[in-house]
Write a protein that holds these residues in place. Structure first.
Motif, PDB file in Angstrom:
ATOM      1  N   LEU A   1      -2.420  -9.682  -1.150  1.00  0.00           N
ATOM      2  CA  LEU A   1      -3.126  -9.099  -2.287  1.00  0.00           C
ATOM      3  C   LEU A   1      -4.620  -8.978  -1.994  1.00  0.00           C
ATOM      4  CD1 LEU A   1      -1.465 -10.865  -5.375  1.00  0.00           C
ATOM      5  CD2 LEU A   1      -1.018  -8.588  -4.472  1.00  0.00           C
ATOM      6  N   VAL A   2      -5.164 -10.021  -1.375  1.00  0.00           N
ATOM      7  CA  VAL A   2      -6.577  -9.980  -0.998  1.00  0.00           C
ATOM      8  C   VAL A   2      -6.814  -8.854   0.012  1.00  0.00           C
ATOM      9  CG1 VAL A   2      -8.469 -11.246   0.077  1.00  0.00           C
ATOM     10  CG2 VAL A   2      -6.904 -12.432  -1.477  1.00  0.00           C
ATOM     11  N   LEU A   3      -5.913  -8.737   0.998  1.00  0.00           N
ATOM     12  CA  LEU A   3      -6.047  -7.675   2.002  1.00  0.00           C
ATOM     13  C   LEU A   3      -5.938  -6.291   1.360  1.00  0.00           C
ATOM     14  CD1 LEU A   3      -3.958  -9.112   4.988  1.00  0.00           C
ATOM     15  CD2 LEU A   3      -6.444  -8.871   4.863  1.00  0.00           C
ATOM     16  N   CYS A   4      -5.037  -6.158   0.371  1.00  0.00           N
ATOM     17  CA  CYS A   4      -4.898  -4.877  -0.334  1.00  0.00           C
ATOM     18  C   CYS A   4      -6.213  -4.483  -0.997  1.00  0.00           C
ATOM     19  CB  CYS A   4      -3.798  -4.965  -1.390  1.00  0.00           C
ATOM     20  SG  CYS A   4      -2.124  -4.781  -0.745  1.00  0.00           S
ATOM     21  N   LEU A   5      -6.816  -5.445  -1.692  1.00  0.00           N
ATOM     22  CA  LEU A   5      -8.076  -5.171  -2.374  1.00  0.00           C
ATOM     23  C   LEU A   5      -9.175  -4.810  -1.374  1.00  0.00           C
ATOM     24  CD1 LEU A   5      -8.010  -7.999  -5.069  1.00  0.00           C
ATOM     25  CD2 LEU A   5      -7.681  -5.557  -5.443  1.00  0.00           C
ATOM     26  N   LEU A   6      -9.177  -5.486  -0.224  1.00  0.00           N
ATOM     27  CA  LEU A   6     -10.191  -5.211   0.790  1.00  0.00           C
ATOM     28  C   LEU A   6      -9.974  -3.854   1.461  1.00  0.00           C
ATOM     29  CD1 LEU A   6     -10.463  -8.732   2.502  1.00  0.00           C
ATOM     30  CD2 LEU A   6     -12.083  -7.690   0.898  1.00  0.00           C
ATOM     31  N   LEU A   7      -8.685  -3.464   1.599  1.00  0.00           N
ATOM     32  CA  LEU A   7      -8.377  -2.229   2.320  1.00  0.00           C
ATOM     33  C   LEU A   7      -8.412  -0.983   1.444  1.00  0.00           C
ATOM     34  CD1 LEU A   7      -5.434  -3.365   4.632  1.00  0.00           C
ATOM     35  CD2 LEU A   7      -7.727  -2.714   5.345  1.00  0.00           C
ATOM     36  N   LEU A   8      -8.336  -1.150   0.130  1.00  0.00           N
ATOM     37  CA  LEU A   8      -8.271   0.016  -0.756  1.00  0.00           C
ATOM     38  C   LEU A   8      -9.390   1.035  -0.508  1.00  0.00           C
ATOM     39  CD1 LEU A   8      -7.065  -1.289  -4.244  1.00  0.00           C
ATOM     40  CD2 LEU A   8      -5.916   0.293  -2.713  1.00  0.00           C
ATOM     41  N   PRO A   9     -10.636   0.591  -0.286  1.00  0.00           N
ATOM     42  CA  PRO A   9     -11.686   1.600  -0.026  1.00  0.00           C
ATOM     43  C   PRO A   9     -11.493   2.365   1.285  1.00  0.00           C
ATOM     44  CG  PRO A   9     -12.647  -0.511  -0.680  1.00  0.00           C
ATOM     45  CD  PRO A   9     -11.203  -0.762  -0.378  1.00  0.00           C
TER      46      PRO A   9
ATOM     47  N   LEU B   1       0.834  -1.204   0.000  1.00  0.00           N
ATOM     48  CA  LEU B   1       0.000   0.000   0.000  1.00  0.00           C
ATOM     49  C   LEU B   1       0.870   1.258   0.000  1.00  0.00           C
ATOM     50  CD1 LEU B   1      -2.835  -0.989   2.510  1.00  0.00           C
ATOM     51  CD2 LEU B   1      -3.061  -0.679   0.044  1.00  0.00           C
ATOM     52  N   ILE B   2       1.907   1.239   0.821  1.00  0.00           N
ATOM     53  CA  ILE B   2       2.807   2.393   0.875  1.00  0.00           C
ATOM     54  C   ILE B   2       3.527   2.569  -0.455  1.00  0.00           C
ATOM     55  CG2 ILE B   2       4.962   3.237   1.894  1.00  0.00           C
ATOM     56  CD1 ILE B   2       4.021   2.172   4.555  1.00  0.00           C
ATOM     57  N   TYR B   3       3.959   1.451  -1.055  1.00  0.00           N
ATOM     58  CA  TYR B   3       4.676   1.555  -2.325  1.00  0.00           C
ATOM     59  C   TYR B   3       3.766   2.128  -3.411  1.00  0.00           C
ATOM     60  CZ  TYR B   3       7.289   0.424  -6.494  1.00  0.00           C
ATOM     61  OH  TYR B   3       7.940   0.517  -7.687  1.00  0.00           O
ATOM     62  N   MET B   4       2.490   1.704  -3.442  1.00  0.00           N
ATOM     63  CA  MET B   4       1.565   2.243  -4.439  1.00  0.00           C
ATOM     64  C   MET B   4       1.355   3.737  -4.229  1.00  0.00           C
ATOM     65  SD  MET B   4      -1.332  -0.691  -5.137  1.00  0.00           S
ATOM     66  CE  MET B   4      -1.643  -1.182  -3.444  1.00  0.00           C
ATOM     67  N   TRP B   5       1.306   4.169  -2.959  1.00  0.00           N
ATOM     68  CA  TRP B   5       1.164   5.594  -2.686  1.00  0.00           C
ATOM     69  C   TRP B   5       2.413   6.359  -3.114  1.00  0.00           C
ATOM     70  CZ3 TRP B   5       3.848   8.897   0.638  1.00  0.00           C
ATOM     71  CH2 TRP B   5       3.283  10.171   0.803  1.00  0.00           C
ATOM     72  N   ILE B   6       3.584   5.783  -2.860  1.00  0.00           N
ATOM     73  CA  ILE B   6       4.839   6.434  -3.264  1.00  0.00           C
ATOM     74  C   ILE B   6       4.913   6.557  -4.780  1.00  0.00           C
ATOM     75  CG2 ILE B   6       7.348   6.142  -3.344  1.00  0.00           C
ATOM     76  CD1 ILE B   6       7.169   4.951  -0.537  1.00  0.00           C
TER      77      ILE B   6
ATOM     78  N   ARG C   1      -7.888   5.853   3.111  1.00  0.00           N
ATOM     79  CA  ARG C   1      -7.857   7.233   3.579  1.00  0.00           C
ATOM     80  C   ARG C   1      -7.705   7.291   5.097  1.00  0.00           C
ATOM     81  NH1 ARG C   1      -9.430  11.193  -0.022  1.00  0.00           N
ATOM     82  NH2 ARG C   1     -10.156  10.426  -2.017  1.00  0.00           N
ATOM     83  N   LEU C   2      -8.229   6.269   5.779  1.00  0.00           N
ATOM     84  CA  LEU C   2      -8.086   6.214   7.229  1.00  0.00           C
ATOM     85  C   LEU C   2      -6.630   5.979   7.628  1.00  0.00           C
ATOM     86  CD1 LEU C   2     -11.210   4.003   8.052  1.00  0.00           C
ATOM     87  CD2 LEU C   2     -11.019   6.492   8.161  1.00  0.00           C
ATOM     88  N   LEU C   3      -5.822   5.460   6.713  1.00  0.00           N
ATOM     89  CA  LEU C   3      -4.418   5.192   7.002  1.00  0.00           C
ATOM     90  C   LEU C   3      -3.515   6.333   6.572  1.00  0.00           C
ATOM     91  CD1 LEU C   3      -4.239   1.479   5.768  1.00  0.00           C
ATOM     92  CD2 LEU C   3      -4.742   2.319   8.053  1.00  0.00           C
ATOM     93  N   GLY C   4      -4.116   7.409   6.055  1.00  0.00           N
ATOM     94  CA  GLY C   4      -3.306   8.529   5.609  1.00  0.00           C
ATOM     95  C   GLY C   4      -2.802   8.382   4.202  1.00  0.00           C
ATOM     96  N   LEU C   5      -3.330   7.414   3.449  1.00  0.00           N
ATOM     97  CA  LEU C   5      -2.909   7.201   2.061  1.00  0.00           C
ATOM     98  C   LEU C   5      -4.061   7.574   1.141  1.00  0.00           C
ATOM     99  CD1 LEU C   5      -1.234   3.706   2.516  1.00  0.00           C
ATOM    100  CD2 LEU C   5      -0.128   5.927   2.613  1.00  0.00           C
ATOM    101  N   GLU C   6      -3.743   8.247   0.028  1.00  0.00           N
ATOM    102  CA  GLU C   6      -4.774   8.664  -0.908  1.00  0.00           C
ATOM    103  C   GLU C   6      -4.329   8.418  -2.334  1.00  0.00           C
ATOM    104  OE1 GLU C   6      -6.851  12.374   1.450  1.00  0.00           O
ATOM    105  OE2 GLU C   6      -5.116  12.767   0.201  1.00  0.00           O
ATOM    106  N   HIS C   7      -5.320   8.372  -3.217  1.00  0.00           N
ATOM    107  CA  HIS C   7      -5.070   8.294  -4.665  1.00  0.00           C
ATOM    108  C   HIS C   7      -4.227   7.086  -5.065  1.00  0.00           C
ATOM    109  CE1 HIS C   7      -6.767  12.276  -4.945  1.00  0.00           C
ATOM    110  NE2 HIS C   7      -5.873  12.738  -4.112  1.00  0.00           N
TER     111      HIS C   7
END
Length: 789
Positions: free
Chosen positions: A348-356, A36-41, A359-365
């Motif tokens: 990967l499953v957790l990533c898909l579940l957490l993507l919505p 998740l962090i890498y995708m945000w970076i 924003r609560l984790l401070g990650l956007e877009h």
């Protein structure tokens, strides 16, 4: 052979279900947040990367020094544009830029509010904003032409061709649509809905038109693109002192060029030099992601190594049967890789579940794009790297066992493996405790900034952008708003209370040193401004209709008073050019922009024009929804081209802490997850140690040991490890956070109690985790445990 390795690995995973679950879930959690962090970076680093000429495009940054303070901003004088265009052959393209603003756009019965940006024709030749319709060389040559986005064209005209159609902008100007461009990507520094020609501003704005030869009047941005055989660095060297050369009265000024590739991440300047910006956040998130992944890897290595004693006989039998060390290493690495692959799929499953919910984790877009080969490659590399790293020590450690010693029972838990496990436990809690310490300090810094006095009352203060129609009809508008019964005062000013629009340097006063180069921030306003925004007066009063001479009055803040040196400021004369102003009041320092910087000298000057904002102060305890509902039709009556749009000043002020809040939120969440993963490992280790010491516990109980004594025996080792980790984490965290705080001029001192408090918290969590197994082991019937042994 590989099939056999995987089959044995799968059997081993099934045999130890609980420990396998701890391993897989721990690894999956670490990899999930790393991904998740890498995708945000990736998103943050993609800003403006789509511009083909980004390395050749530079924004002109002007560095100034006033009041002995150096500052930098992308605001330049108008004549600089003509100078660069005419006298510097290395400049291929050059464009002026206005500020992006909301404007009403009307076509027939359709009324929209869209973001506009006014530029020169070179703009579309410099930047990669492709046109769908229109000629890039001619679309902005006519001052009354505009280029609209495809979504704006769809909203206004549907499937009709918009080229050649006329729209009314700001209810004043008829503009011809000459081009349609693709929608602006979200990872662009410039976000707008339509482009207009800067020559249109030159024709319609007398202030801009009259500034053509004024090198001291800064109100626009300037971007240049150098030719292929030139560089931004070489051009910068030529223009560094250009403004002072053109007007020697303008001292302490310097011009530089910032490459488009750096606009987004390196957007903060300190003492005329780049001093981080969002790149600090990117680096912080990168470090946190790596640390969380490392904690998960350490967790896996720890549990796998701890189980090595139980697999010692397996190693001995395999070696006696002819297995080589290489084969054993491959066997154990295959187990690690299989666990990592399963954890990877789960992540990967957790990533898909957490993507919505990111924003609560401070990650956007961030977006999971299966067609992004780079992202998939990185994900696979993380998976393989995690498996190899996590399984490396157990593989090489177990494969080194000598079969004769193993089969004779001489290999037990192993002193080296025990020491290695302690190192891993300590490392895990160093990272976890460090993240918690950093989170507390970041939150304290945020609260420190939020808690400082800002010189006015932003609570429930409503701010509305003042259009030409609203200014023209201000008096009837104000009368109807006050007649609604929901508001106690209304006022106008040249800017909102959370921004700065004007800073002027042509003030003089009695006793001012000729060598003193001073710039004063300026707010232009009128009656009832003090009452509406809640200014706090130290001396004097605000502008009042009871005093006709207030038309030449001026209010100064405490910083301005300090610069001017007045002992008795009321009535003192301050000159603005040739105009004389008299001081009628001194107010507390009003914080407009940076919440972590000292407040600059500020003056408020009475005016009857140049208003950009209208402020409304609701009565105490009023129903805010009812108040807004009451004034909305009033504003729309006098401003028919725009819907009633407003902001709350307290929320605008809170937005200034977004970056720090994001860092604190992410560090806190990842700190919690790092401790959670570490505790999973402690739980597994405690379970293993309780099983390994079953006979010892039984004997001690027979000899009279109590449950509490046995709990202390099994828990003490972990307590010392956690305390050691906190001891190591404290100076490291202090060093990094001390350096981080150095970026803020207005900052806290790090409190000593944070470190022991964190240690106590980590100790409580660790003891609670270990106790679930140590108490369970201590309460087992000794007859049963000794019989089992």
């Amino acid at each position: 052979m590989l099939k056999n390795y995987l089959k044995v690995a799968w059997r081993h995973i099934k045999q130890y279900k609980l420990l396998s679950f701890i391993n897989i879930f721990g690894l999956a959690t670490g990899m999930t947040f790393a991904l998740l962090i890498y995708m945000w970076i990736l998103y943050e680093k993609s800003f403006d990367a789509f511009h083909v000429n980004k390395d050749k495009i530079g924004m002109v940054i002007q560095h100034v020094e006033f009041n002995h303070v150096k500052s930098s901003q992308a605001v330049t004088p108008l004549p600089l544009y003509y100078e660069l265009k005419s006298n510097y052959p290395e400049v291929a393209y050059n464009s002026r830029l206005s500020w992006v603003q909301d404007e009403s756009v009307i076509s027939g019965d359709k009324k929209l509010v869209k973001k506009s940006l006014y530029v020169d024709p070179d703009f579309l030749l410099m930047f990669s904003f492709p046109l769908i319709k229109g000629d890039v060389n001619t679309v902005l040559k006519d001052p009354n032409s505009i280029v609209i986005s495809s979504s704006m064209a769809q909203s206004l005209f549907g499937k009709e061709d918009p080229i050649g159609k006329t729209v009314r902008v700001s209810n004043k100007y008829d503009m011809l649509i000459t081009g349609v461009m693709k929608d602006i990507p979200e990872n662009s520094t410039y976000i707008f809905d339509f482009l207009g020609s800067y020559e249109f501003i030159m024709q319609t704005n007398d202030f801009v038109k009259n500034s053509r030869n004024d090198w001291g009047n800064n109100f626009m941005s300037n971007v240049v693109q150098v030719k292929e055989n030139a560089s931004l660095v070489s051009l910068e060297k030529k223009i560094t002192r250009l403004i002072t050369e053109k007007d020697p009265k303008l001292k302490n000024r310097m011009v530089t060029l910032q490459s488009a590739a750096d606009w987004h991440l390196f957007n903060n300047f300190q003492n005329w030099k780049i001093d981080g910006g969002r790149i600090i956040l990117v680096r912080l998130f990168s470090i946190i992601g790596i640390f969380v992944l490392l904690v998960a890897c350490m967790n896996f290595m720890n549990l796998t190594t701890a189980r090595s004693a139980k697999r010692a006989r397996e190693v001995g039998v395999r070696k006696a049967a002819g297995s080589t060390r290489r084969q054993l290493i491959l066997q154990f690495l295959s187990e690690s890789m299989l666990t990592a692959m399963i954890a990877f799929v789960v992540s990967l499953v957790l990533c898909l579940l957490l993507l919505p919910y990111v924003r609560l984790l401070g990650l956007e877009h961030i977006h999971f794009n299966s067609l992004n080969l780079s992202l998939l490659g990185i994900m696979l590399a993380i998976c393989l790297g995690t498996g190899l790293l996590a399984g490396s020590y157990p593989a090489f450690y177990l494969s080194a066992f000598k079969p004769l010693e193993v089969l004779k029972g001489k290999i037990t838990s192993g002193g080296n493996s025990g020491f290695f496990r302690k190192i891993l436990v300590v490392s895990q809690f160093v990272i976890s405790s460090g993240l918690i310490i950093c989170t507390v300090i970041v939150y304290q810094q945020i609260k420190f900034g939020q808690g400082r006095s800002i010189g006015y009352n932003p609570e429930n203060l409503i701010s509305v952008r003042a259009s030409d129609d609203l200014n023209k009809n201000y008096q009837p508008l104000r009368n109807e708003v006050m007649a609604s019964g929901y508001f106690e005062s209304v006022a106008r000013a040249s800017q909102p209370m959370t921004a700065l629009y004007n800073s002027w340097s042509d003030f003089t006063w009695e006793g001012k040193s000729a060598d003193l180069d001073v710039s004063l921030n300026v707010i232009l306003t009128e009656w009832e401004m003090d009452k509406t925004v809640g200014l706090k007066f130290r001396q004097g009063r605000g502008f009042s209709q009871q005093y006709p001479t207030d038309s030449t009055g001026i209010i100064i803040n405490e910083s301005a008073l300090k610069v001017m040196g007045f002992k008795d400021p009321i009535g003192k004369i301050i000159r603005l050019g040739t105009k004389q102003l008299h001081v009628i009041g001194v107010i507390e320092n009003v914080l407009l922009t940076e919440p972590f910087k000292p407040v600059a000298p500020l003056v408020m000057i009475f005016t009857k024009d140049a208003f950009n904002n209208i402020f409304l102060r609701p009565k105490p305890g009023v129903d805010m929804k009812a108040a807004l509902a009451a004034v909305a039709p009033i504003f729309e009556k006098y401003n028919p081209t725009l819907n009633f749009d407003y902001t709350f000043t307290d929320r605008d002020f809170a937005a200034k802490f977004d970056m720090e809040n994001q860092a604190a939120r992410l560090a806190g969440i990842f700190g919690i997850f790092a401790i959670f993963i570490s505790c999973l490992g402690l739980f597994g280790l405690a379970m293993f140690m309780a099983q390994r010491r079953t006979r010892e516990i039984g004997i001690r109980k027979v000899l009279g040991a109590t449950t509490s004594q046995l709990w202390l025996l099994l828990s003490t080792e972990f307590m010392w490890l956690v305390l050691l980790a906190c001891l190591l984490a404290s100076p490291v965290s202090w060093y990094f956070m001390h350096n981080w705080l150095e970026h803020y001029e207005y900052r806290i001192n790090i409190n000593w109690w944070i470190f022991p408090a964190t240690a106590i918290l980590a100790l409580i969590i660790a003891v609670a985790t270990v106790s679930t197994q140590s108490i369970k082991a201590a309460m087992v019937n000794p007859a049963k445990s000794l019989k089992t042994e």
